[in-house]
Enzyme design. Structure first.
Site, PDB file in Angstrom:
ATOM      1  N   ASN A 148      -2.293   5.934  -1.186  1.00  0.00           N
ATOM      2  CA  ASN A 148      -2.170   7.613  -0.878  1.00  0.00           C
ATOM      3  C   ASN A 148      -0.911   7.977  -1.407  1.00  0.00           C
ATOM      4  O   ASN A 148       0.252   7.875  -0.672  1.00  0.00           O
ATOM      5  CB  ASN A 148      -2.285   7.697   0.702  1.00  0.00           C
ATOM      6  CG  ASN A 148      -2.076   9.137   1.126  1.00  0.00           C
ATOM      7  OD1 ASN A 148      -2.202  10.003   0.320  1.00  0.00           O
ATOM      8  ND2 ASN A 148      -1.951   9.697   2.422  1.00  0.00           N
ATOM      9  N   GLU A 191      -4.256   4.225  11.436  1.00  0.00           N
ATOM     10  CA  GLU A 191      -2.961   4.215  10.960  1.00  0.00           C
ATOM     11  C   GLU A 191      -2.140   4.799  12.123  1.00  0.00           C
ATOM     12  O   GLU A 191      -1.899   5.832  12.463  1.00  0.00           O
ATOM     13  CB  GLU A 191      -2.502   5.463   9.790  1.00  0.00           C
ATOM     14  CG  GLU A 191      -3.298   5.220   8.721  1.00  0.00           C
ATOM     15  CD  GLU A 191      -2.649   5.943   7.461  1.00  0.00           C
ATOM     16  OE1 GLU A 191      -1.953   5.122   6.395  1.00  0.00           O
ATOM     17  OE2 GLU A 191      -2.628   6.988   7.218  1.00  0.00           O
ATOM     18  N   LYS A 219       0.385  11.111  -1.427  1.00  0.00           N
ATOM     19  CA  LYS A 219       1.093  12.227  -0.630  1.00  0.00           C
ATOM     20  C   LYS A 219       1.679  13.178  -1.545  1.00  0.00           C
ATOM     21  O   LYS A 219       1.009  13.328  -2.726  1.00  0.00           O
ATOM     22  CB  LYS A 219       1.951  11.906   0.469  1.00  0.00           C
ATOM     23  CG  LYS A 219       1.512  10.663   1.378  1.00  0.00           C
ATOM     24  CD  LYS A 219       2.351  10.364   2.519  1.00  0.00           C
ATOM     25  CE  LYS A 219       1.505   9.130   3.169  1.00  0.00           C
ATOM     26  NZ  LYS A 219       2.474   8.631   4.340  1.00  0.00           N
ATOM     27  N   HIS A 229      -6.032  12.544   8.061  1.00  0.00           N
ATOM     28  CA  HIS A 229      -4.448  11.931   7.988  1.00  0.00           C
ATOM     29  C   HIS A 229      -3.498  12.714   9.105  1.00  0.00           C
ATOM     30  O   HIS A 229      -3.820  13.839   9.371  1.00  0.00           O
ATOM     31  CB  HIS A 229      -3.830  12.309   6.752  1.00  0.00           C
ATOM     32  CG  HIS A 229      -2.739  11.418   6.633  1.00  0.00           C
ATOM     33  ND1 HIS A 229      -1.526  11.511   7.000  1.00  0.00           N
ATOM     34  CD2 HIS A 229      -2.774   9.948   5.942  1.00  0.00           C
ATOM     35  CE1 HIS A 229      -0.661  10.508   6.652  1.00  0.00           C
ATOM     36  NE2 HIS A 229      -1.318   9.564   6.056  1.00  0.00           N
TER      37      HIS A 229
HETATM   38  P1  13P Z   1       3.363   4.111   4.405  1.00  0.00           P
HETATM   39  O1  13P Z   1       2.695   3.110   3.891  1.00  0.00           O
HETATM   40  O2  13P Z   1       4.370   4.929   3.602  1.00  0.00           O
HETATM   41  O3  13P Z   1       3.779   3.930   5.972  1.00  0.00           O
HETATM   42  O4  13P Z   1       2.059   5.315   4.466  1.00  0.00           O
HETATM   43  C1  13P Z   1       0.920   4.973   5.147  1.00  0.00           C
HETATM   44  C2  13P Z   1       0.247   6.388   5.094  1.00  0.00           C
HETATM   45  O5  13P Z   1       0.193   7.177   5.870  1.00  0.00           O
HETATM   46  C3  13P Z   1      -1.041   6.202   4.146  1.00  0.00           C
HETATM   47  O6  13P Z   1      -2.036   7.499   4.518  1.00  0.00           O
END
Ligand code: 13P
Length: 247
Positions: A7, A165, A9, A96
């Site tokens: 992901n 998560e 972002k 998310h």
């Molecule tokens: P990190 O791997 O940077 O902790 O992020 C996890 C996340 O939010 C994936 O959607």
């Protein structure tokens, strides 16, 4: 089948495709490649170009979110599942914690899942408790609530993956203990089995996954793969996760 989902972002410009090219090359040579699938969710701006480029290759492109309406509407800056499907997205994340924080309600998430499935997108539905909820031993309650308020028994469960998560783990380097994580993933699977009457739901873990801690996670059989944030922006770090998982 295991999943390694990156992901991105708010990261990436057209030339960041180089990162995916390296991952694609690794995959094409990897003797374990039949055992797993690589999916990347770049920002909206890159979905069409990347999907076209990887159409006949090994990386599936998904979206980080979608709007809770089908087709078109007069909501500024919104992108519907219908629009995503037509630029080549195969998957979409829904729920998310970044988007829940910005106001996504269970009702909105339910519509997102519904319209994503209607448009033949596979859904990666994200759930997770925050630090306070964890401290107060509310994790199971929160996760069950997040699942049952959104996922309905008539949804096509074959096209739904759940990603656990924990919010306190995202981007912090903190991870759950092996025992806690195993228990939680099994509980999530139990709730999903109750809803869908399906034998083996797919549940991923996300939160500070890297090439080192993946060796701990791989000992937990119930985990079907990973949703990877920070480490997915580097081909080396992403490949290390896969390599160490199968080592
Ligand atoms: P990190 O791997 O940077 O902790 O992020 C996890 C996340 O939010 C994936 O959607």
């Amino acid at each position: 089948m295991k999943y390694f989902i990156g992901n991105w972002k708010m990261f990436g410009v057209p030339k960041s495709i180089n990162i995916l090219n390296k991952i694609n090359y690794f995959y094409s040579k990897d003797k374990n490649r039949k055992k797993y699938r690589v999916i990347v969710t770049p920002p909206y701006t890159l979905i069409e170009t990347y999907s076209k480029y990887f159409k006949k290759k090994n990386i599936f492109i998904g979206s980080q979110n979608c709007y809770q309406k089908d087709l078109f509407s007069s909501d500024t800056a919104a992108v519907s599942p219908y629009m995503l499907k037509r630029v080549g997205a195969k998957y979409t994340l829904v729920g998310h914690s970044d988007n829940r924080k910005e106001g996504d309600t269970n009702e909105m998430l339910k519509d997102k899942v519904k319209y994503a499935l209607k448009n033949n997108l596979k859904v990666v539905f994200c759930i997770g408790e925050n630090e306070k909820e964890k401290k107060n031993n509310k994790t199971s309650f929160i996760l069950k609530n997040q699942i049952t308020k959104v996922l309905e028994k008539n949804f096509n469960s074959n096209n739904i993956i759940v990603a656990y998560e924990p919010i306190w783990s995202i981007g912090t380097g903190k991870i759950p203990t092996k025992l806690d994580l195993e228990k939680t993933v099994l509980k999530i699977k139990k709730v999903l089995k109750e809803i869908f009457k399906k034998k083996s739901p797919t549940v991923l873990y996300g939160g500070s996954v890297d090439g080192k801690n993946v060796k701990i996670f791989k000992e937990i059989n119930a985990i079907d793969g990973f949703l990877i944030g920070g480490a997915s922006k580097s081909s080396k770090k992403f490949i290390d996760i896969i390599k160490n998982y199968y080592r």
